[in-house]
Design a protein around this motif. Structure first.
Motif: not given
Length: 445
Positions: A380-383, A436-442
């Motif tokens: 939730a904190k984006g870590k 957003i880049d990390a969320i879409n990484r896979f």
């Protein structure tokens, strides 16, 4: 179901509005059938096909009991326990349901000729039973999969030690691969606001499992500077272990099986990546004999990435295929944590390397409520970020499970339940844009 979905998508519906929605008498759910438990008899594990055993059925809405909640499932995901259920290995899950059904009058609901599977969800609370005060209809939630009774003192220091500890959707019925799920209220956690429904559903089981196994004092208790060997580092479990290691100041040594999976680990920020297929490691000479020379060769490769140091912590889950090597490469006084055995349950290792070097093997299974809550809080904190690579419809769950069974996937695969399309449910666009880049990484590899 349309009224429920309309209320969720409106974002203006109040708790009272949700409480006043008439619930359907039945709902769609992914199931296995008890009378098909022997359908794969004599078939090799690899050749068992979840597409043949998983059904999309219309099933009756279960009775709501004390301390429970009914949740409208917007999205879920496929875990290895869903694959195991679908191929009836290592045993049929109907034995779990029968034993649970004998516990009480209320648990008899779970002992049915069909099993609604699935151990993850993101959705909205529809109803709560007597004794539930922390959650109300309309709350947007995710669920972890620990189901406990807590009538014994054994579970009150660590709920994973409760004698009646079960994995929801695997050892209980009414799981998350469905339009509605039945959970205990102490399985619920707030949905991360910057994630879509399918993204929020993906971390649950594997993220919490990796947190306990690697970070928690009930597992390895990882600290800054530790060298952490992570098997399957781009997979459902390993991708979260890699993130925890990086976020916690440790040094992950990621083991993968292809250049594409190596690229995923590097995209997460890992620098030490071993493609075991490219290196040609063969830890077993034959089905009964391991090859210590290959352990040594593997250990030498690891030291190339660590400046000559050995491994402090091994994040183990393949099991039989890798366990002998894992014990060998661990440093004196180091720790091997194991949470699964996807390549076989009968582990073998040379005990001289364990006892004479004072190493520890720690069994780790899922996570208690506090550990799951902390793991979800980091999401939730984006870590820590979801590792969702692909999403299927509820009708395609058999194909999703097949892909996981055959290791054709990266990270986690999601399943849309009530959500009509991907990308819905985001409430914090600002935080999402930041990550957003990390969320879409896979998805991007």
């Amino acid at each position: 179901m349309k009224e429920i979905l309309d209320a969720i998508q409106s974002q203006d519906a109040t708790s009272a509005d949700f409480a006043n929605i008439k619930l359907p008498e039945s709902y769609r759910a992914v199931t296995v059938h008890k009378d098909e438990a022997e359908m794969f008899a004599g078939v090799a594990s690899r050749d068992k096909d979840p597409r043949k055993s998983l059904h999309l059925d219309q099933v009756p809405l279960p009775e709501l009991g004390p301390g429970e909640a009914l949740v409208a499932v917007m999205a879920s995901s496929v875990n290895y326990n869903s694959v195991w259920t679908s191929i009836f290995e290592p045993v049929s899950t109907f034995g779990f349901l029968e034993r649970y059904g004998r516990l009480s009058e209320l648990t008899k609901r779970h002992d049915l000729p069909y099993h609604v599977i699935g151990s993850d969800l993101a959705g909205v609370v529809l109803r709560t039973g007597p004794g539930v005060n922390a959650w109300t209809p309309g709350d947007e939630v995710v669920a972890h999969c620990l189901s406990v009774e807590l009538e014994s003192s054994d579970g009150h220091n660590d709920t994973m030690l409760d004698p009646e500890q079960r994995i929801w959707g695997f050892e209980t019925n009414f799981g998350g691969l469905a339009e509605i799920a039945l959970v205990k209220s102490n399985q619920l956690m707030p949905k991360p606001k910057h994630l879509s429904w399918e993204e929020a559903a993906a971390p649950g089981l594997v993220n919490s499992t990796a947190y306990r196994q690697l970070v928690s004092r009930n597992g390895a208790g990882m600290k800054q500077g530790d060298n952490v060997l992570i098997w399957g580092a781009s997979g459902g479990l390993g991708s979260y272990a890699t993130q925890f290691a990086l976020a916690g100041g440790a040094n992950p040594i990621c083991v993968v099986s292809s250049p594409e999976k190596a690229d995923i680990c590097r995209a997460m920020g890992a620098e030490a990546v071993i493609d075991r297929n490219a290196e040609g490691y063969k830890f077993w000479k034959d089905e009964r004999t391991q090859d210590p020379r290959e352990w040594k060769r593997f250990g030498s490769k690891i030291r190339e990435f660590t400046g000559g140091e050995d491994i402090d912590i091994v994040f183990e889950h393949p099991g039989r295929e890798t366990f002998g090597a894992s014990v060998y490469v661990t440093r004196k006084g180091g720790t091997i944590t194991t949470c699964a055995s996807t390549s076989g349950y009968m582990h073998e290792y040379d005990n001289r390397y364990l006892w004479m070097s004072l190493k520890r093997i720690i069994g780790s299974h899922f996570a208690n409520y506090r550990e799951a809550w902390e793991a979800n809080r980091l999401i939730a904190k984006g870590k820590i970020h979801p590792t969702l690579s692909k999403t299927y419809s509820l009708e395609e769950t058999g194909q999703a499970a097949y892909d996981v069974h055959r290791n054709l996937h990266q990270g986690k695969v999601g399943v849309l339940a009530l959500a009509p399309q991907e990308g819905l449910g985001v409430r914090d666009e600002e935080l999402r844009a930041k990550h957003i880049d990390a969320i879409n990484r896979f998805r991007n590899i």
